[in-house]
Design an enzyme around this catalytic site. Structure first.
Site, mmCIF file in Angstrom:
data_model
loop_
_atom_site.group_PDB
_atom_site.id
_atom_site.type_symbol
_atom_site.label_atom_id
_atom_site.label_comp_id
_atom_site.label_asym_id
_atom_site.label_seq_id
_atom_site.Cartn_x
_atom_site.Cartn_y
_atom_site.Cartn_z
ATOM 1 N N ARG A 62 39.306 21.724 -47.355
ATOM 2 C CA ARG A 62 40.160 22.600 -48.167
ATOM 3 C C ARG A 62 40.241 22.131 -49.617
ATOM 4 O O ARG A 62 40.471 22.925 -50.518
ATOM 5 C CB ARG A 62 41.536 22.745 -47.523
ATOM 6 C CG ARG A 62 41.464 23.582 -46.227
ATOM 7 C CD ARG A 62 42.754 23.575 -45.440
ATOM 8 N NE ARG A 62 43.133 22.276 -44.943
ATOM 9 C CZ ARG A 62 42.671 21.712 -43.813
ATOM 10 N NH1 ARG A 62 41.819 22.367 -43.059
ATOM 11 N NH2 ARG A 62 43.088 20.525 -43.452
ATOM 12 N N GLU A 99 44.713 7.854 -37.029
ATOM 13 C CA GLU A 99 45.699 7.458 -36.033
ATOM 14 C C GLU A 99 45.057 6.635 -34.925
ATOM 15 O O GLU A 99 45.618 5.655 -34.446
ATOM 16 C CB GLU A 99 46.372 8.700 -35.457
ATOM 17 C CG GLU A 99 47.540 8.385 -34.560
ATOM 18 C CD GLU A 99 48.278 9.622 -34.105
ATOM 19 O OE1 GLU A 99 49.151 9.474 -33.245
ATOM 20 O OE2 GLU A 99 47.977 10.720 -34.599
#
Length: 179
Positions: A62, A99
């Site tokens: 994006r 993560e």
């Protein structure tokens, strides 16, 4: 052009994506709104108009959409920062933590000249891991990172603070607390 549009209202929130407990902030609805997209890009570049910016670096994917439009507004070039293995010419990479694991972003080794002022752009800043890795990558090219601009900030996750710690001003348009 109207600049009083509620950009936050144009961001779609998708609960439990990509996993339970996550409130995903989807900017594609903002991009699809003609005034929303135009105003977003204008507000992203406004603080940098009086600075010397010779390139905008956008983080896949994006950040390509926003970065290309920002580069056009600032009358400068665009530099893509991509996931590992996606650039066709010789590239340098920078690891960053996810993560569960580590990923790598890359930039062409000849994308910027030493001292070239560059603005980093992406749609959202959360923990700042990807943005900090992008700054490190740009600095390895000896570019001068004049700032970073994001449509969305998740301030509770501390990304802008991490950028400030490494000397990069962070400009955001809207924030979502608690995410």
């Amino acid at each position: 052009m109207t600049t009083d549009i509620d950009l936050k209202a144009l961001v779609r929130t998708i609960p439990d994506y990509p996993k339970p407990g996550i409130m995903f902030r989807d900017v594609t609805t903002l991009f699809g709104h003609p005034s929303g997209f135009r105003v977003s890009v204008e507000k992203l570049v406004t603080p940098f108009r009086e600075q010397r910016v010779e390139a905008v670096a956008g983080i896949e994917a994006r950040g390509f959409i926003l970065g290309g439009a920002a580069a056009d507004r600032l009358h400068c070039g665009f530099v893509p920062i991509r996931k590992k293995g996606k650039l066709p010419h010789k590239a340098i990479g920078q690891d960053y933590e996810l993560e569960y694991g580590v990923d790598v972003i890359e930039v062409h080794e000849d994308a910027l000249s030493p001292g070239e002022p560059v603005l980093l752009v992406d749609d959202l800043i959360a923990t700042g891991g990807t943005a900090v890795a992008a700054v490190k990558l740009l600095r390895r090219l000896k570019a001068e990172v004049v700032g970073a601009a994001f449509v969305i900030d998740l301030p509770d996750l501390g990304g802008c603070a991490r950028l400030a710690e490494i000397g990069v001003p962070c400009h955001t348009l809207v924030s979502f607390d608690g995410d």
